[in-house]
Motif scaffolding. Structure first.
Motif, PDB file in Angstrom:
ATOM      1  N   THR A   1      -3.546  -3.646  -9.561  1.00 30.39           N
ATOM      2  CA  THR A   1      -4.214  -2.801  -8.572  1.00 30.39           C
ATOM      3  C   THR A   1      -5.239  -3.641  -7.833  1.00 30.39           C
ATOM      4  N   ILE A   2      -5.214  -3.552  -6.532  1.00 31.53           N
ATOM      5  CA  ILE A   2      -6.163  -4.304  -5.701  1.00 31.53           C
ATOM      6  C   ILE A   2      -7.084  -3.305  -5.020  1.00 31.53           C
ATOM      7  N   GLY A   3      -8.312  -3.225  -5.526  1.00 33.68           N
ATOM      8  CA  GLY A   3      -9.268  -2.287  -4.930  1.00 33.68           C
ATOM      9  C   GLY A   3      -8.939  -0.858  -5.292  1.00 33.68           C
ATOM     10  N   SER A   4      -8.409  -0.111  -4.340  1.00 35.30           N
ATOM     11  CA  SER A   4      -8.096   1.297  -4.577  1.00 35.30           C
ATOM     12  C   SER A   4      -6.762   1.435  -5.310  1.00 35.30           C
ATOM     13  N   ALA A   5      -6.568   2.600  -5.916  1.00 35.07           N
ATOM     14  CA  ALA A   5      -5.390   2.817  -6.770  1.00 35.07           C
ATOM     15  C   ALA A   5      -4.090   2.977  -5.986  1.00 35.07           C
ATOM     16  N   ASN A   6      -4.180   2.979  -4.664  1.00 37.58           N
ATOM     17  CA  ASN A   6      -2.946   3.105  -3.866  1.00 37.58           C
ATOM     18  C   ASN A   6      -2.490   1.753  -3.305  1.00 37.58           C
ATOM     19  N   GLN A   7      -3.077   0.682  -3.826  1.00 35.62           N
ATOM     20  CA  GLN A   7      -2.725  -0.647  -3.320  1.00 35.62           C
ATOM     21  C   GLN A   7      -2.453  -1.594  -4.489  1.00 35.62           C
ATOM     22  N   LEU A   8      -1.292  -2.233  -4.449  1.00 33.07           N
ATOM     23  CA  LEU A   8      -0.898  -3.115  -5.546  1.00 33.07           C
ATOM     24  C   LEU A   8      -0.542  -4.505  -5.032  1.00 33.07           C
TER      25      LEU A   8
ATOM     26  N   ASN B   1      -0.136   1.958   7.878  1.00 34.61           N
ATOM     27  CA  ASN B   1      -0.848   1.418   6.705  1.00 34.61           C
ATOM     28  C   ASN B   1      -0.180   1.773   5.383  1.00 34.61           C
ATOM     29  N   VAL B   2       1.128   1.903   5.414  1.00 34.59           N
ATOM     30  CA  VAL B   2       1.903   2.119   4.189  1.00 34.59           C
ATOM     31  C   VAL B   2       3.043   1.106   4.182  1.00 34.59           C
ATOM     32  N   GLY B   3       3.241   0.480   3.031  1.00 28.06           N
ATOM     33  CA  GLY B   3       4.296  -0.525   2.920  1.00 28.06           C
ATOM     34  C   GLY B   3       3.719  -1.897   2.652  1.00 28.06           C
ATOM     35  N   LYS B   4       4.425  -2.919   3.102  1.00 27.96           N
ATOM     36  CA  LYS B   4       3.998  -4.297   2.847  1.00 27.96           C
ATOM     37  C   LYS B   4       2.832  -4.666   3.764  1.00 27.96           C
ATOM     38  N   MET B   5       1.715  -5.024   3.144  1.00 24.09           N
ATOM     39  CA  MET B   5       0.532  -5.423   3.904  1.00 24.09           C
ATOM     40  C   MET B   5       0.443  -6.944   4.049  1.00 24.09           C
ATOM     41  N   TYR B   6       1.071  -7.621   3.103  1.00 20.58           N
ATOM     42  CA  TYR B   6       0.938  -9.081   3.046  1.00 20.58           C
ATOM     43  C   TYR B   6       2.037  -9.637   2.150  1.00 20.58           C
ATOM     44  N   SER B   7       2.480 -10.843   2.452  1.00 21.90           N
ATOM     45  CA  SER B   7       3.403 -11.519   1.537  1.00 21.90           C
ATOM     46  C   SER B   7       3.173 -13.022   1.608  1.00 21.90           C
ATOM     47  N   GLY B   8       3.434 -13.693   0.503  1.00 19.90           N
ATOM     48  CA  GLY B   8       3.272 -15.141   0.448  1.00 19.90           C
ATOM     49  C   GLY B   8       4.234 -15.726  -0.560  1.00 19.90           C
ATOM     50  N   LYS B   9       4.466 -17.029  -0.438  1.00 19.05           N
ATOM     51  CA  LYS B   9       5.440 -17.675  -1.320  1.00 19.05           C
ATOM     52  C   LYS B   9       5.022 -19.112  -1.581  1.00 19.05           C
ATOM     53  N   VAL B  10       5.107 -19.508  -2.831  1.00 18.82           N
ATOM     54  CA  VAL B  10       4.801 -20.888  -3.212  1.00 18.82           C
ATOM     55  C   VAL B  10       5.852 -21.356  -4.213  1.00 18.82           C
ATOM     56  N   SER B  11       6.472 -22.499  -3.927  1.00 11.81           N
ATOM     57  CA  SER B  11       7.450 -23.048  -4.872  1.00 11.81           C
ATOM     58  C   SER B  11       6.711 -23.770  -5.990  1.00 11.81           C
TER      59      SER B  11
ATOM     60  N   ARG C   1       0.850  -1.195   0.000  1.00 14.40           N
ATOM     61  CA  ARG C   1       0.000   0.000   0.000  1.00 14.40           C
ATOM     62  C   ARG C   1       0.886   1.245   0.000  1.00 14.40           C
ATOM     63  N   PHE C   2       0.490   2.181  -0.827  1.00 19.01           N
ATOM     64  CA  PHE C   2       1.241   3.433  -0.956  1.00 19.01           C
ATOM     65  C   PHE C   2       0.470   4.569  -0.283  1.00 19.01           C
ATOM     66  N   ALA C   3       1.163   5.658  -0.035  1.00 24.15           N
ATOM     67  CA  ALA C   3       0.526   6.802   0.630  1.00 24.15           C
ATOM     68  C   ALA C   3      -0.391   7.560  -0.320  1.00 24.15           C
TER      69      ALA C   3
END
Length: 496
Positions: A253-260, A306-316, A228-230
């Protein structure tokens, strides 16, 4: 992967809103009796969360799907009971006798519906991997608590009230007599439904083979980050910056334009913590120009303010293949078991065929709609572990709906032996219409409220469930039952 805090918070709020709407609906439709079903439903949800908490379960998207299906099953059990009591009251029976007979007559449908769903969950638990196992666990717990609260708690409360001299009508002035004496010839419309379904499925299959699905990293492998960006950002500009570092990426873009949502396969074959840290660090460096001045790497990782990494995941890639394989086998295994159970209970393979055909019908339509719409929907419609849970939920809902209808058909076949088969089936469908619409509407209310008020990360899952509930309701009446009717009729004619 577990949900971010924001998704959990908004998920809770939306679920509470949905629950309140369902509680109000039960009061509106069943009057004073709705109070007892509401108490049972609240207790059921508390039991589910209590047991999950005791097991140390983490709230995931598949878990949410399981809880939503459980709420639907719990409401359905109460609706089945109340509808049967209403029927008994309409036969001019006394209140106590009507309640007794209503509970007794509803029990068969409730048990059959829950056992078929439970068998599905059991197979998924045994053969499924992580997310599927989590979904199955939630569902199994939910089925047990739903049966306990609907059959035991609701009965206890109603008997207590009636024995104290209370009067229950199981309806209000607005709902009394609603759906009574309806006589729709559903089977006459079956050819229209066959054609309609064939068109929708054909369109979906064409899209699946040409456009395909938006496969997430759960199916192709990779690392994904929700950032999420400011301020609002241009996803293409961010993608250019990320590609300059990683070579290739997916930025949406996920939902709003400040979230990718940023996904990359960079160093996906390396599973070390050092590799994870390197990728995350490089991501921070790549998108730093779009972040607020002075935002440190540590603040970015923590998602401060609420700015920066909101979530992360990894799958091989290996895990991705395993998920695909286990998902397919778990689903096929559960359908075989359900086919056999319905065959055992209904004594005719045509009932099993109708139920399983409806499941395939529903799944194909959901997949087709996802394939057609994922390119232009304003929320992520990635095919990931959560989507698998959504498909499993659709299967569970479809089976639950179909078995309840079939149970009534079987009952009518035993009661009205002199009737023509078509009349029996149509009458059974009409008699379950109130229950079918009630259960579907309450489940849809839950889903729509969560879709509207929930987090963006939940919307893909909820969209699949909304489509699934609508299609599942339709298929139990217009696909499963007609297929059962037509195949049974064909066999009868051959014998003659």
């Amino acid at each position: 992967p577990s949900l971010g805090q924001e998704a959990i918070d908004t998920g809770k709020k939306s679920f509470v809103i949905a629950l309140i709407l369902v509680l109000i609906w039960m009061l509106f439709y069943y009057g004073r009796a709705g109070i007892f079903s509401d108490i049972a439903l609240i207790l059921n949800i508390l039991l589910i969360f209590g047991i999950l908490s005791g097991l140390g379960a983490v709230l995931t998207l598949p878990g949410i799907a399981g809880i939503v299906l459980t709420v639907g099953i719990a409401v359905d059990a109460n609706v089945l009971i109340y509808e049967r009591i209403r029927e008994e009251l309409s036969k001019a029976k006394g209140q106590k006798e009507a309640i007794q007979d209503g509970f007794n007559h509803a029990l068969s449908s409730i048990l059959d519906a829950n056992i078929t769903t439970g068998l599905t969950a059991l197979i998924l638990f045994v053969f499924g991997t992580g997310p599927i196992k989590g979904f199955a666990t939630t569902l199994l717990i939910g089925i047990l608590t739903s049966l306990f609260t609907a059959i035991f708690i609701t009965r206890l409360l109603i008997d207590w009230y009636v024995n104290r001299g209370g009067k229950l009508e199981f309806s209000t002035k607005l709902t009394k007599g609603l759906f009574r004496n309806i006589n729709i010839n559903f089977l006459r419309k079956r050819k229209i439904s066959y054609v309609l379904s064939a068109i929708i499925i054909s369109g979906g299959l064409a899209s699946l083979f040409t456009t395909g699905l938006d496969e997430g990293i759960d199916f192709v492998g990779g690392r994904t980050y929700q950032v999420r960006f400011a301020q609002d950002v241009n996803s293409e500009e961010v993608k250019g910056a990320v590609n300059a570092v990683f070579g290739s990426s997916e930025v949406k873009t996920i939902g709003s334009a400040n979230q990718l949502k940023i996904s990359t396969k960079y160093k996906i074959d390396e599973n070390s913590a050092e590799a994870d840290e390197e990728v995350q660090s490089k991501l921070y460096g790549a998108i730093n120009p779009f972040l607020p001045d002075g935002l440190t790497y540590e603040q970015f990782v923590a998602g401060e303010n609420n700015v920066g990494k909101m979530y992360s995941g990894k799958v091989s890639p290996t895990i991705a293949d395993d998920i695909k394989r286990s998902s397919v086998w778990a689903i096929l295994g559960s359908l075989i078991v359900v086919f056999l159970y319905i065959l055992l209970r209904f004594k005719k393979w045509q009932f099993s065929l109708g139920a399983v055909a409806a499941v395939f019908h529903d799944v194909l339509i959901v997949l087709g709609i996802f394939s057609i719409t994922w390119r232009f929907m304003p929320f992520s419609m990635e095919i990931d572990q959560a989507f698998i849970a959504a498909i499993l939920t659709v299967i569970g809902y479809s089976l639950n709906d179909t078995v309840v209808v079939f149970d009534r058909i079987r009952e009518f076949l035993n009661e009205h032996t002199s009737w023509e088969f078509e009349r029996t089936v149509n009458s059974a469908l009409n008699s379950t219409l109130s229950r079918t619409l009630n259960t579907s509407l309450t489940t849809l209310v839950v889903l729509l409220a969560m879709f509207t008020f929930g987090a963006d990360s939940l919307r893909g899952l909820l969209f699949a469930l909304i489509v699934g509930v609508i299609v599942g309701t339709y298929s139990s009446v217009f696909i499963a039952t007609p297929i059962m009717h037509d195949t049974l009729n064909k066999m009868s004619k051959k014998k003659d």
